[in-house]
Structures are given as C-alpha cells and as structure tokens.
Design an enzyme around this catalytic site. Structure first.
Site, PDB file in Angstrom:
ATOM      1  N   SER A   1       0.836  -1.213   0.000  1.00 21.39           N
ATOM      2  CA  SER A   1       0.000   0.000   0.000  1.00 21.39           C
ATOM      3  C   SER A   1       0.866   1.255   0.000  1.00 21.39           C
ATOM      4  CB  SER A   1      -0.879  -0.009   1.258  1.00 21.39           C
ATOM      5  OG  SER A   1      -1.423   1.274   1.496  1.00 21.39           O
TER       6      SER A   1
ATOM      7  N   TYR B   1      -1.792   5.506  -4.464  1.00 22.57           N
ATOM      8  CA  TYR B   1      -2.747   6.598  -4.295  1.00 22.57           C
ATOM      9  C   TYR B   1      -1.993   7.848  -4.736  1.00 22.57           C
ATOM     10  CZ  TYR B   1      -5.804   3.899  -1.073  1.00 22.57           C
ATOM     11  OH  TYR B   1      -6.654   2.997  -0.507  1.00 22.57           O
TER      12      TYR B   1
ATOM     13  N   THR C   1      -5.549   2.209  -7.480  1.00 20.54           N
ATOM     14  CA  THR C   1      -6.862   2.058  -6.833  1.00 20.54           C
ATOM     15  C   THR C   1      -7.755   3.217  -7.251  1.00 20.54           C
ATOM     16  OG1 THR C   1      -5.791   0.933  -4.990  1.00 20.54           O
ATOM     17  CG2 THR C   1      -7.987   1.829  -4.578  1.00 20.54           C
TER      18      THR C   1
ATOM     19  N   LYS D   1      -7.590  -1.348  -9.748  1.00 17.99           N
ATOM     20  CA  LYS D   1      -8.273  -1.983  -8.598  1.00 17.99           C
ATOM     21  C   LYS D   1      -9.473  -1.139  -8.168  1.00 17.99           C
ATOM     22  CE  LYS D   1      -7.303  -3.440  -3.802  1.00 17.99           C
ATOM     23  NZ  LYS D   1      -7.876  -2.431  -2.923  1.00 17.99           N
TER      24      LYS D   1
ATOM     25  N   HIS E   1     -13.187  -2.533  -2.194  1.00 20.20           N
ATOM     26  CA  HIS E   1     -12.277  -2.071  -1.140  1.00 20.20           C
ATOM     27  C   HIS E   1     -12.625  -2.731   0.208  1.00 20.20           C
ATOM     28  CE1 HIS E   1      -9.273   1.364  -1.001  1.00 20.20           C
ATOM     29  NE2 HIS E   1      -9.249   0.949   0.242  1.00 20.20           N
TER      30      HIS E   1
END
Ligand SMILES: Cc1cc2nc3c(=O)[nH]c(=O)nc-3n(C[C@H](O)[C@H](O)[C@H](O)COP(=O)(O)O)c2cc1C
Length: 400
Positions: free
Chosen positions: A120, A143, A169, A267, A291
C-alpha cells in the site's frame, strides 16, 4: 478453558487456531479496539462488508466424486508470474500499526509461500525494504497522495527497487466513513495533539504488550514512500486531507501509465462499463473490488458482479477479485466464476495483528490447506481446470 490457557496467550500454531475466524479472534484479543476496528470495520452501516462474506453461501459446489489423484496443483499465473497459490496479499494501509513486522513481514511471508505481495501507499516501511524482504513478486499500490510530483519520485523508486507491477486504486474519490474509527478516536490517536488523544488513551493502555511493541518500534512514522517535493515524507497529520485530494481519474491513469512504463492493474472495478474502460486504457489486469466494504456502502459484493464483468471482458485482460475471502473454498468459488486469482486483505491482516509475520504465515497455511482439501473433495486436480461446471449460482445471477 480445556487447554488451561487463556485465549490471548495461545500461539497462532496452536491446534485451536483452525480457521481465519480464529486468527480474527486472536487479533481482537491482542490489539486495542482502535487498531482492531480499523482492520475489521467497514463503511457506514457495513452492509457491503457483511455481504462480501455472506454471498459465498449463495454459491454451492457440484463435486465429481470417485476421482483420485496424487497431487493437487494450486499454481496459477498472474501478469506472467508463476504463483504457487491462487491468491495474493492485498494492499493494507497502516499494517505496521497492527504489528511492527508490518508490510515487510507480510511481504516476506508471501514470498516464502510462493505468492505476490501488494504494498500500500500508506506503508510504514520503505518500499525498498519491503521489496528486499520478499523472494516473490511485489507490486506497488498507488494513491495520488501529495499529487503527481510525489507520485513521480515514488514510481521511479519503485521501478528501481524492482516492483513488478503498479496497482492503481480507483475507488477512493474520498475516504469512506468508517464509523468505528470515529468512535475510537482513530484520527486523534494517529494525528492529533496530546490533549486530543487523552479521551481515547484508556483503551490503548488496556493492551500494554501491543503498546510496548508499538513504542519500541518508534510509533507510526511519517509515510516514507510519499515524499513531497521540497518537504520530505508526508506527516500523518496530513494524510486524511491528502487522501481526500487523491482521486485518480482516467486522465491521471494515462499519465501514470506513461511515467510507470510497466504493467498496470486497475483496482476497484464493480461494473462492466468501468472494466471495459480499464481495458481501453491499457490495464494488464483489473481487480473486481469494493475495497473490502470500506468505501461506498451498499454497493454489491464483488463476487456477485464478477460473472457480469468476466462476460463483458471476454478474456481481454486478466481478472482478479477481492472482498470477503475467509476460506479456501471462497477462493475456489471465485475462480470457478472466472477470476484468475484473488486478493486476500483481512484474512492475512488478522494474522499479522495476532502475531506478526508468524501470523501471516499461519493465515497463508490455513488457506493453502483449505484449497488443497476442497479441490480433492471437489474432484478437481488443478486450479487451471476450475470452471462454472463446478458450482451452482442462484438463477437470477445469470440474468445479465
Ligand atoms: C485495514 C485495511 C486497509 C486497507 N488499505 C488499503 C490501501 O491502502 N490501498 C488499497 O488499495 N486497498 C486497501 N484496502 C483494501 C484491500 O486492499 C482489499 O481490497 C480488501 O481488504 C479486500 O477485502 P477483504 O479484507 O474482505 O479481503 C485495505 C483494507 C483493509 C482491511
């Protein structure tokens, strides 16, 4: 208690730890409510969170009996990587808060099991250290926190470190409201001042072992992989606001593709329309995902929409899915419905919170043994042979 041992002092290797729910129970015992609820909870009324798990009960097996085989082949290929297991470890932010082993421990466990780990953006460990910890493929989840400037240098670092794919994402236009986190004072504990934290401290102090480990680890660091040009690593106090401004649009995706230059996985796809768009934008794979029920509540479970998306995409890209996987049989159902592999989030993170890397190893082993047993009971020798003929779905699933 029959074993004469308190539940919280049990090892993850104990025969009492039989399934992922047992690891969840240990995680509950061993972490403060703010940490456990951050991991366990979902958005708003948690309708999607519950449905993600429940929906697997709607799909039943059609076994082939009186079939014997010596070996059961659990291998699959994702983005050209040969994986020993048909599941990858999903990106889970703030893993280092659950246990100091954090992202590096989870990546090592994934590599040792022959599968991939997805790191992440919200990691407490440097991406270079996480990559070095694993002997398997490691993907980076992006992100756009801190804007394109921060992302550009992270992507460069990730490429140099050897990350094999980028997972973008797309379902976080803003952060979903996870009501448990508000009640537990998660925001105050992570980024507030001393006085803001005081009302929430008793719960933290009730778990001294977790607290000592956390403090010895230095507490939560600024985000080492989100480096703001001219300012340095993003401070935790800035994370919530940065997430709110980190929406990835399709035009961002085009820019990301150019800068990254390697395979991209999109995603957070829940509709055939978004799946087709992702293919048009050059995605090497998509993840059908909500999520883990943490963003928009009341969207359908990932498993429920998987068949529609598989049909719409018709083999044009690889399809992965996540959400609600707690047993090997769940994984097999998703593969029968057309997923190439699945991502597990909470299933391994419960293990991490319970016992660090050893807990992740245990979670993986539970799922591996489940897979092997279920395949044998199903009469199917190889993951590659799974298809719709091994499951029955409710008749209204075939409508679209
Ligand atoms: C505590 C927690 C943190 C998460 N952090 C991220 C993240 O940083 N980036 C991301 O793309 N997904 C994140 N997710 C979603 C997971 O990658 C995955 O989609 C989800 O956990 C799958 O559902 P499951 O937990 O039921 O397996 C997070 C999930 C959890 C439970």
């Amino acid at each position: 208690m029959r074993s004469g041992m308190s539940r919280s002092s049990r090892s993850v290797a104990s025969p009492h730890v039989v399934n992922i729910a047992d690891l969840r129970e240990l995680a509950f015992q061993r972490t403060p409510p703010a940490v456990f609820d951050y991991l366990d909870g979902g958005a708003e009324g948690e309708v999607t969170l519950r449905e993600n798990c429940r929906v697997f009960e709607d799909v039943t097996f059609r076994p082939r009996h009186a079939v014997a085989f010596a070996d059961c082949n659990l291998r699959t290929r994702v983005l050209g990587f040969d994986l020993a297991l048909p599941f990858l470890l999903a990106p889970v932010g703030y893993s280092r808060m659950m246990h100091p082993d954090g992202e590096a421990g989870a990546a090592r466990a994934a590599g040792n099991a022959g599968t991939a780990y997805i790191l992440s953006t919200i990691s407490g460990h440097k991406l270079e250290d996480v990559k070095a910890a694993s002997t398997g493929p490691v993907f980076y989840q992006l992100y756009l926190m801190g804007g394109r400037g921060a992302a550009e240098s992270t992507l460069e670092r990730a490429r140099l470190a050897g990350f094999a794919a980028l997972v973008v994402t797309i379902d976080t236009a803003v952060s979903g409201i996870r009501e448990r986190d508000y009640r537990n004072g998660m925001k105050e504990l992570v980024s507030g001042g001393v006085f803001d934290k005081i009302p929430f401290l008793p719960h933290i102090l009730s778990h001294p072992r977790w607290l000592i480990r956390f403090l010895l680890d230095g507490g939560l660091p600024a985000l080492p992989n989100v480096v703001i040009p001219g300012k340095g690593p993003m401070k935790l106090i800035d994370v919530a606001a940065a997430l709110a401004e980190s929406t990835v649009t399709w035009s961002d995706l085009m820019w990301i593709r150019k800068v990254w230059g390697g395979p991209i996985v999109v995603k957070g796809v829940l509709t055939a329309e978004d799946a087709r768009r992702a293919v048009d934008e050059g995605a090497a794979a998509i993840v059908v995902s909500n999520h883990g029920g943490r963003q928009l509540d009341c969207v359908p479970s990932s498993l429920r929409v998987l068949p529609q998306i598989v049909k719409a995409i018709n083999g044009q890209t690889e399809i992965l899915m996540d959400g609600g996987i707690r047993r090997g049989s769940d994984i097999i159902k998703a593969l029968c419905l057309g997923a190439r592999a699945v991502l597990c989030g909470r299933a391994y993170a419960y293990g991490l919170a319970a016992a660090g890397e050893a807990g992740v190893n245990r979670a993986i082993e539970i799922l591996r043994a489940d897979l092997d047993r279920t395949m044998r009971l199903l009469g199917c020798a190889s993951i590659a042979e799974l298809d719709r003929s091994y499951v029955e779905v409710p008749s209204n699933w075939n409508a679209k």
